[in-house]
Design an enzyme around this catalytic site. Structure first.
Site, PDB file in Angstrom:
ATOM      1  CG  ASP A 100       6.499  -4.842   9.842  1.00  0.00           C
ATOM      2  OD1 ASP A 100       6.723  -3.626   9.950  1.00  0.00           O
ATOM      3  OD2 ASP A 100       5.475  -5.290   9.302  1.00  0.00           O
ATOM      4  CG  HIS A 104       4.175  -1.287   9.562  1.00  0.00           C
ATOM      5  ND1 HIS A 104       4.515  -2.532   9.083  1.00  0.00           N
ATOM      6  CD2 HIS A 104       3.143  -0.854   8.793  1.00  0.00           C
ATOM      7  CE1 HIS A 104       3.729  -2.844   8.066  1.00  0.00           C
ATOM      8  NE2 HIS A 104       2.889  -1.843   7.875  1.00  0.00           N
ATOM      9  CB  SER A 121       0.411  -3.209   6.320  1.00  0.00           C
ATOM     10  OG  SER A 121       1.621  -3.072   5.652  1.00  0.00           O
TER      11      SER A 121
END
Length: 470
Positions: free
Chosen positions: A170, A231, A411
């Site tokens: 990520d 994220h 996600s």
């Protein structure tokens, strides 16, 4: 190539500018241990049911004869008649606790050698489902609500993911106070493009997230720019936030460890970097990169790109599978068939669609026959509180401090499945990627609302862990 989460412009403004609750300091409490070392895997009684009309049905003392051939007595244990159930089955009491697996073997031996026995089984214990004491756990509806939650509390009574390493490919991670203790190492930064890395260099031995902010037009002509998403930290928190520490949020597999591997900078990331990251995370060698001393059993890729699965990506996934590493990926956020998006269309992956709080398909979620199952990804059209709540940083560009936020996207659905896989592997480390996928599908529950082409059903963590334990 971008991280897979979405939020409305209103929600984005709120995340960017509203004060976020910082993690309060305080004494930490170690997570509970695995059930393999608890009373849950032991029993002190056997239940034996004789067929109607057999001697055992009339005379409970005959049960003592039924165990003469069993492996139970060979281990030195003894048992005697205790009581009779309403059904006519008899409870036999042992003189000491014994492992469930040994009792199951003895019970099978009884049934195999005595045709009068209808069934024999350990008298198992049950306990109240674990409720973490994390102060913001109540916001994590996606764990415990009956409608669309994953049934995590019941799963935690059997497993916490202890001993399992999960790689998160990520944007990297921040050493958040509610996450840092479950980071197994500094990981690695696999981003080779210095212009998009945002940290001033290419590959290095730190997967710390410097932020993925970018100006309007910097990534594409129609790009309006954006603040840093953090994220990777949000995804990692869902998987393994520190739990039962009296602060913050809980993680699905809070006994597991996160191996952060940075593959996304500003403007996304490249398939070539991701292919190397998969190989390295699974314990393979990558030129110029030190050996990974903590190979992952599960890989989380909350990432999506358009087109067919790149050959380099598929080769890396094949390598990971050869190392018994499970690869779990997001289906995509375009409300289209996932066959047009990678890595969801790569072979051998577990692809995850998203449901909202009502249990129906999230408006943005991809779908199709390549989807394995669905999990809570949130749908914040009506309320931010309907998103998935996890760890972030409060900085709009560079990192500032610890915080929490609601996000939505496939996600956010993917780490729920990844965490569950870690719970399963902690119970049965020998599971192969195909066996894991099969168990997830066979234990998935029906959708309470419409979710066409969302795979086998909605994730049920407790059922999946129970199936893995057999």
């Amino acid at each position: 190539m971008r991280p897979l989460f979405r939020f409305s412009l209103i929600a984005a403004a709120a995340i960017a500018f509203a004060p976020l609750t910082a993690l309060a300091g305080g004494a930490s409490i170690d997570p509970i241990g695995e059930a393999t070392t608890s009373h849950a895997d032991y029993a002190s009684n056997l239940i034996i049911k004789y067929r109607e009309g057999s001697a055992g049905r009339v005379n409970a003392n005959a049960l003592n004869m039924a165990v003469a051939h069993a492996a139970l007595l060979q281990s030195g244990a003894q048992m005697h008649y205790y009581r009779t159930l309403a059904s006519g089955a008899h409870v036999m009491q042992l003189n000491r606790e014994m492992p469930i697996r040994e009792l199951e073997a003895a019970a099978r031996a009884m049934v195999a050698t005595d045709p009068n026995i209808e069934f024999a089984e350990p008298d198992r214990r049950a306990y109240k489902a674990l409720t973490p004491n994390d102060t913001q756990y109540t916001k994590q509806w996606h764990y415990f609500e009956k409608t669309a939650g994953i049934n995590a509390p019941a799963a935690w009574d059997a497993s916490t993911g202890n001993g399992v390493v999960v790689a998160v490919l990520d944007t990297g991670y921040r050493p958040h106070g509610d996450l840092a203790r479950n980071i197994v190492s500094a990981g690695y930064d696999m981003v080779t493009n210095v212009s998009t890395a945002n940290d001033g260099n290419g590959r290095d031995n730190s997967a710390l997230d410097p932020g993925d902010w970018h100006f309007a037009g910097q990534c594409s002509s129609d790009d309006r720019g954006g603040n840093s998403s953090w994220h990777g930290s949000h995804v990692s928190g869902t998987i393994a936030a520190v739990t039962n520490n009296g602060a913050g949020v809980a993680g699905v597999a809070f006994g597991a460890k996160i191996l952060p591997v940075r593959v996304l900078g500003r403007c996304g990331g490249q398939a070539s970097d991701m292919a190397d990251a998969i190989t390295w995370a699974a314990g393979g060698g990558v030129w110029g990169v030190p050996a990974n001393t903590t190979p992952a059993r599960v890989i989380n890729m909350s990432i999506s790109g358009t087109g067919s699965c790149p050959a380099a990506m598929q080769n890396a996934i094949n390598f990971a599978r050869s190392r018994n590493t499970v690869v779990v990926v997001a289906a995509g956020n375009f409300n289209k068939n996932s066959s047009g998006y990678w890595p969801a269309n790569c072979s051998g992956v577990i692809s995850v669609a998203a449901v909202g709080r009502t249990g129906g398909k999230a408006s943005y979620s991809n779908f199709g026959n390549l989807v394995t199952l669905a999990a809570p990804g949130g749908d914040m059209a009506n309320s931010q509180a309907d998103g998935v709540y996890s760890t972030v940083n409060t900085g709009t560009m560079s990192p500032v401090g610890d915080g929490y936020a609601f996000y939505q996207g496939t996600s956010m659905a993917t780490p729920h499945v990844v965490g569950t896989v870690a719970l399963m592997l902690a119970k049965k480390p020998s599971l192969t990627p195909d066996q894991v996928a099969s168990l997830l599908k066979s234990t998935a529950r029906s959708f309470p609302k419409t979710c066409d082409e969302c795979g086998a059903g909605m994730l049920d963590s407790a059922a999946a862990v129970a199936a893995a334990s057999r």
